[in-house]
Scaffold this motif. Sequence first.
Motif, short mmCIF file in Angstrom:
data_model
loop_
_atom_site.label_atom_id
_atom_site.label_comp_id
_atom_site.label_asym_id
_atom_site.label_seq_id
_atom_site.Cartn_x
_atom_site.Cartn_y
_atom_site.Cartn_z
N GLU A 99 -29.30 -29.79 -52.15
CA GLU A 99 -29.91 -28.63 -52.80
C GLU A 99 -31.23 -29.00 -53.48
N TRP A 102 -33.71 -29.15 -50.89
CA TRP A 102 -34.00 -27.80 -50.38
C TRP A 102 -34.98 -27.07 -51.31
N ILE A 103 -34.78 -27.24 -52.61
CA ILE A 103 -35.69 -26.60 -53.57
C ILE A 103 -37.11 -27.13 -53.38
N HIS A 104 -37.21 -28.43 -53.15
CA HIS A 104 -38.54 -29.00 -52.93
C HIS A 104 -39.12 -28.51 -51.61
N ALA A 106 -38.55 -25.76 -50.19
CA ALA A 106 -38.93 -24.35 -50.30
C ALA A 106 -40.38 -24.22 -50.76
N VAL A 107 -40.82 -25.18 -51.56
CA VAL A 107 -42.21 -25.15 -52.03
C VAL A 107 -43.15 -25.64 -50.92
N LEU A 108 -42.67 -26.60 -50.13
CA LEU A 108 -43.54 -27.18 -49.09
C LEU A 108 -43.66 -26.30 -47.86
N PRO A 110 -41.37 -24.28 -44.25
CA PRO A 110 -40.20 -24.38 -43.36
C PRO A 110 -40.09 -25.71 -42.63
N GLU A 113 -38.12 -28.10 -44.65
CA GLU A 113 -36.68 -27.82 -44.68
C GLU A 113 -35.98 -28.45 -43.48
N ARG A 148 -37.20 -37.14 -50.87
CA ARG A 148 -38.00 -35.97 -51.25
C ARG A 148 -39.46 -36.16 -50.85
N ARG B 3 -38.93 -18.05 -49.86
CA ARG B 3 -38.16 -19.29 -50.03
C ARG B 3 -38.23 -19.78 -51.47
N MET B 4 -39.40 -19.68 -52.04
CA MET B 4 -39.55 -20.16 -53.43
C MET B 4 -38.72 -19.30 -54.39
N ALA B 7 -35.25 -20.35 -54.01
CA ALA B 7 -35.05 -21.64 -54.69
C ALA B 7 -34.87 -21.42 -56.19
N LEU B 10 -31.44 -20.11 -56.77
CA LEU B 10 -30.44 -21.17 -56.67
C LEU B 10 -30.40 -22.00 -57.96
N ARG B 11 -31.59 -22.26 -58.48
CA ARG B 11 -31.67 -23.03 -59.72
C ARG B 11 -30.95 -22.28 -60.87
N LEU B 86 -43.15 -30.86 -58.28
CA LEU B 86 -43.51 -29.59 -57.62
C LEU B 86 -45.03 -29.38 -57.67
N THR B 89 -47.02 -31.27 -55.10
CA THR B 89 -47.02 -30.83 -53.70
C THR B 89 -48.35 -30.16 -53.35
N ARG B 91 -49.07 -27.14 -54.20
CA ARG B 91 -48.91 -25.68 -54.32
C ARG B 91 -49.59 -25.21 -55.60
N LEU B 96 -46.22 -21.17 -58.24
CA LEU B 96 -44.94 -21.68 -58.75
C LEU B 96 -44.41 -20.76 -59.85
#
Lengths: 331, 257
Positions: A99, A102-104, A106-108, A110, A113, A148, B3-4, B7, B10-11, B86, B89, B91, B96
Amino acid sequence: MTTPAPVLQTRGLRKRYGDREVVRGVDLHVPRGVAFGFLGPNGAGKTTVIRMLLGLTGADGGSMELLGHGLPDGRRAALARVGAIVEEPRFHGRMTGRENLWIHAAVLGPDAERRIPEALERVGLAGREDDRVEGYSLGMRQRLGIARCLLADPELLVLDEPANGLDPAGIRELRALVRSLVDEGRTVFLSSHLLDEVERTCDMAAVISAGRIVAQGTLDELAATGEPRVQLRLAHAADAVALLAARPDVAGAESTDPERIEVRLRTKGTRGEHAVTAELVRQLVGHGFAPYAVTSSTGRLEDRVLDLLGRRGEEPDPPGSATADRDLVEA
Amino acid sequence: MVRMVRAELLRLHRSRTVWLGAVVTVVVLPLAFLALIAMVETIRTDGGWFAEKCVEILLGPGLLGATLIGVVAGTADRTGGVLPVLVATGRPRGRLFAARVPAVLIAVVALSLAFWLVVGALGFALHAEAPTVVDGVRDAPALTGAEALELLPRILAVNVVLGLATLGICTAGLAAAPAVGAVLGLALGIMPMVALVEKTPDWILGLMPPLATSELVGGSTFVGPVAVPVGWAVLGIALWTVGALGVGRWRLLRADV
């Protein structure tokens, strides 16, 4: 022939916190496809440089370039192919390893993933990915941190003190992982205060002290640029110092303890050093001294780094000792 | 972006704090409500005044869940140490932050609906059992079906404002002290609503969401109607909420992380 563009380059990089300038004109040049050690004691400015490169804090002067993109303007494009562990790998403890990745991802995007299973496999966490991270050991967290990093399919990995808290087996695994990443053509920028880690893992290094780069190059270059030295062990060392210091091929000699003399040689090259060393021993014996150990420090990265950091007088740990990692933490 | 947002959800879903808030809001408070009703039936001596207060007491702390969602959304990345990774990355920080807003909205609406269903069901059930009205005051904290429906948008409005305001405030604080952010979010989130009522409520009702309770308690003298046209009230609250979010976004864009 043109030199390939560096993966990472800084010129005159500066950072100030209040009245204290912690990074003072750092010039770094990291070529592609190497493991590059960023070596220095705690507080030397390593993490601050990394934080500036990653956009976590602003620079007060100088320029930075990552993967051919000038920063900060090209940060988004540059960092898209960079994986980083900053200070220590941190995660949401109540979430599983998968998870967290997956959160990371999601920022980067598809593609990232899709790389999750491969990254977990690569760092040896397949099978543990559905455990909560709060139950992971520090070594597992370090590996999850590298997983990651891999989600971005990075050209450059920035690892800040990745061996912190790892046991010897973990350090060996980390070393193998870093080397395998370099073998794939990636560049690893590894910040550390552990000489052994850099010496065994990296091809090149830069040494930073008090916010300045004091040397950089291949490890062989770094080790060879130091002043050749010989360490002699004998009884009544203090009495022998004057005898050796008077020689024209000796730049200086000092007794660092009752049975040890540190001699700096004027000569260059291995053969010359050996010849002078033999002469030193012969002269000492001729004057009634009995040297029982002779050690040449030429070519030892450790000595060179300690020289650069101005900490030459310290006794190095004997090989195999518990502290043989040669920690550069400031006392 | 989707997706974000997933995420972020989910958090929130994995957060112990959010679950604590949800359980307290949806389970513990209604149970406490029932316990209070039982007490009232036993000790009532004043024609139902204390029973009336039960509804207000129940609705007030119902804000807790929304506030905690805002706190977690605004601080979890920072306290967990994940925010630097984050940001690294590449972004944009603004994106964010932007992903947190719909996530908070979704979570708060879900929580509010659950809360409303439980409270509505309880109130409705109690209404069937309620004794006759004495001196214009209900003798039990009961809801008719119409009252329950009327209650829903008020609960949603109050909780959404609180959740988003707390998100902005906690992000602006960059998690130096999440608890302080929670208190500030709760207090400042309620402030514009308190300011919009005609009469100043006493210190207990000052902690209540007047928009949600003013109609519910009917003849109460403690809470008056909104003093400005509804449109202006909505605009004022919306601007205040956007302002709180703007402060959080501004701080995240500029701060060292």
